[in-house]
Design a protein around this motif. Structure first.
Motif, short mmCIF file in Angstrom:
data_model
loop_
_atom_site.label_atom_id
_atom_site.label_comp_id
_atom_site.label_asym_id
_atom_site.label_seq_id
_atom_site.Cartn_x
_atom_site.Cartn_y
_atom_site.Cartn_z
N ILE A 1 -1.73 2.02 -0.43
CA ILE A 1 -2.11 3.43 -0.52
C ILE A 1 -0.88 4.27 -0.16
CG2 ILE A 1 -3.66 5.22 0.33
CD1 ILE A 1 -5.07 3.07 -1.23
N MET A 2 -0.66 5.35 -0.96
CA MET A 2 0.55 6.14 -0.79
C MET A 2 0.43 7.23 0.27
SD MET A 2 2.52 4.72 -3.05
CE MET A 2 3.87 5.87 -3.15
N ALA A 3 -0.75 7.85 0.41
CA ALA A 3 -0.90 8.98 1.33
C ALA A 3 -2.35 9.13 1.72
CB ALA A 3 -0.39 10.27 0.68
N GLY A 4 -2.59 9.95 2.73
CA GLY A 4 -3.95 10.23 3.16
C GLY A 4 -4.37 9.42 4.37
N THR A 5 -5.67 9.34 4.59
CA THR A 5 -6.21 8.68 5.78
C THR A 5 -5.94 7.18 5.81
OG1 THR A 5 -8.35 8.42 4.68
CG2 THR A 5 -8.02 10.41 6.00
N ALA A 6 -5.79 6.56 4.64
CA ALA A 6 -5.53 5.11 4.57
C ALA A 6 -4.09 4.82 4.17
CB ALA A 6 -6.50 4.46 3.59
N ARG A 7 -3.22 5.75 4.45
CA ARG A 7 -1.82 5.58 4.06
C ARG A 7 -1.23 4.30 4.63
NH1 ARG A 7 3.15 9.84 5.34
NH2 ARG A 7 4.80 8.57 4.38
#
Length: 368
Positions: free
Chosen positions: A148-154
C-alpha cells in the motif's frame, strides 16, 4: 560662257527616302487599322476569361498540393487531430477496440507461475523470488514487494495469488490516486462516502489503496477463486474487514467482469447503491475492450459523476474521447496518460459540473 552642270543624285535620294517614309507610314496605318477589332470589348473577353480560368486552376492545384513539411511537423499535426468516434450514429467505439490486442508482457518476478518454472530454478531468465521479513513470517506470497502506497495501511505488504498477474505499477497507482484526490473523491481529514468497484481485482492492490485513503467501501470482482482468496486475506491483513454503518468495508465476488457489470444481481452484488469509482485493469490479451466499455457505460452500478478508470496497453492505439450510453448519456474523457507501455484513461459519467477538476480534455485522447 560655259554653263554649270547640276547633279541629279540628291534628288534621287530624296525621292527614295520620301517613298520609304510613305511606305512605312502606310504599313503602320494598316496595322493600326487591323488591331482595332482585337482591342474591342467583344474580342477582349474571351482572352481574359481563358487567362482567369487558367490562373484559378493553378491556384487550386497549389492549394491542394501539401507543403513540404518535416516528419516532426507531420507527427504533431496528426496528434492534434482527435480520434474519429462517429458520435452521430451512436456507434462511437473505434474498430481497434473491437478485436483482441497482441500485447505480450514478459514475467517480471511479481508472480512466477509454477508452470513457467524449469527444472533448474534461478537465473536471469527464470528467477525464483521469495517474500522476506514479516510477510514471509505471515506466510504471504509477495515476491515483488507489492504494498500500500499511502493512507491508514501505508507500507502494508500484500499477498499475491498463485496465478500470473501484472498488477498496476506503484508509480502509476500513485499518479492515479493523486488524480482521484484532486477530483475530491477522498477527504483530507480521513473517511469519505466514496464507494469503489474494483473489477479484475487480482490481489486487490487498487481497491485496497482506495480503502487506505479513506473510501467507505470497496467491492472486488475477479473470476479467479485464487485471486478472490488473496483479496480476502489482504483485507484481513490490512484490517479492512470491519463492519461500518451496517456494511463491511470490503466485499469479494468471484465472477466474470462483463456479466458482473451488466447483471450484477446474478452474483449477488447490490444495485441499490451505485459506485463513485470503477477501476478496470484487465489482462490485456484476454478481453475485447469494446465489450468492456459498452458494459460499464450502461451498467446500473454507475451514476452521474462516477469516475471510470480503464487501463490498456499502448499497442491498442487510443480510447475514444466520448462513449455514448444507451439512455442518451455519455462517458466523457477527462484524462488519458501514458506510463511506459501502459495507458490510463479516465471517464466521467454524465458530468453534472460538480467536479470542477474532472474537466473534459479531448486533446489527450489522440494516438499514443
Amino acid at each position: 560662257m560655259m554653263g554649270v552642270k547640276t547633279s541629279k543624285k540628291p534628288l534621287i535620294w530624296c525621292c527614295i527616302i520620301f517613298t520609304t517614309v510613305l511606305l512605312t507610314l502606310s504599313s503602320l496605318n494598316s496595322v493600326h487599322a487591323f488591331s482595332i477589332p482585337i482591342c474591342t470589348k467583344s474580342a477582349v473577353l474571351p482572352t481574359t476569361t481563358t487567362t482567369t480560368t487558367t490562373s484559378l486552376r493553378t491556384d487550386i492545384a497549389l492549394a491542394a498540393k501539401p507543403k513540404n513539411r518535416s516528419k516532426k511537423g507531420i507527427k504533431k499535426a496528426s496528434l492534434a487531430r482527435p480520434t474519429t468516434t462517429n458520435e452521430e450514429d451512436g456507434n462511437n467505439i473505434p474498430p481497434n477496440l473491437r478485436r483482441k490486442v497482441d500485447a505480450k508482457r514478459p514475467p517480471l518476478g511479481h508472480v512466477i507461475p509454477a508452470a513457467t518454472k524449469g527444472k533448474r530454478g534461478g537465473g536471469s531468465s527464470n528467477p525464483i523470488l521469495r517474500p522476506q521479513g514479516k510477510a514471509r513470517e505471515a506466510g504471504m506470497n509477495n515476491p515483488s514487494n507489492l504494498r500500500i502506497m499511502a493512507g491508514t495501511a501505508r507500507g502494508r505488504r500484500l499477498d499475491s495469488p498463485n496465478v500470473f498477474l501484472r498488477p498496476m505499477m506503484g508509480k502509476v497507482r500513485e499518479a492515479v490516486y493523486s488524480t482521484f484526490t484532486s477530483f475530491g473523491l477522498y477527504n483530507s481529514g480521513g473517511a469519505s462516502n466514496t464507494r469503489h468497484l474494483d473489477i479484475f481485482s487480482g490481489s486487490g492492490s487498487v481497491g485496497l489503496e482506495s480503502l487506505s485513503r479513506g473510501a467507505a467501501h470497496c467491492t472486488f470482482v475477479d473470476m479467479s477463486q485464487d485471486c478472490c482468496n488473496a483479496v480476502t486475506r489482504n483485507l484481513q491483513w490490512c484490517n479492512f474487514d470491519n463492519v461500518q454503518d451496517g456494511g463491511s468495508q470490503g466485499a469479494v465476488y468471484c465472477g466474470e467482469a462483463i456479466q458482473a457489470l451488466r447483471h450484477p444481481e446474478s452474483y449477488g452484488i447490490p444495485t441499490s447503491r451505485p459506485y463513485q469509482i470503477v477501476t478496470l485493469c484487465p489482462p490485456y490479451e484476454e478481453i475485447v475492450y469494446a465489450d468492456l466499455l459498452e458494459a460499464v457505460a450502461n451498467s446500473v452500478l454507475v451514476t452521474d459523476d462516477t469516475i471510470i478508470l480503464v487501463e490498456y496497453p499502448v499497442e491498442l492505439g487510443c480510447m475514444p474521447h466520448v462513449i455514448a450510453r444507451e439512455d442518451g448519456g455519455a462517458l466523457v474523457g477527462v484524462r488519458n496518460r501514458k506510463y511506459g507501455r501502459t495507458v490510463i484513461a479516465m471517464y466521467i459519467v454524465n458530468p453534472s459540473g460538480n467536479m470542477e477538476a474532472a474537466n473534459s480534455r479531448p486533446e489527450e485522447f489522440v494516438s499514443i
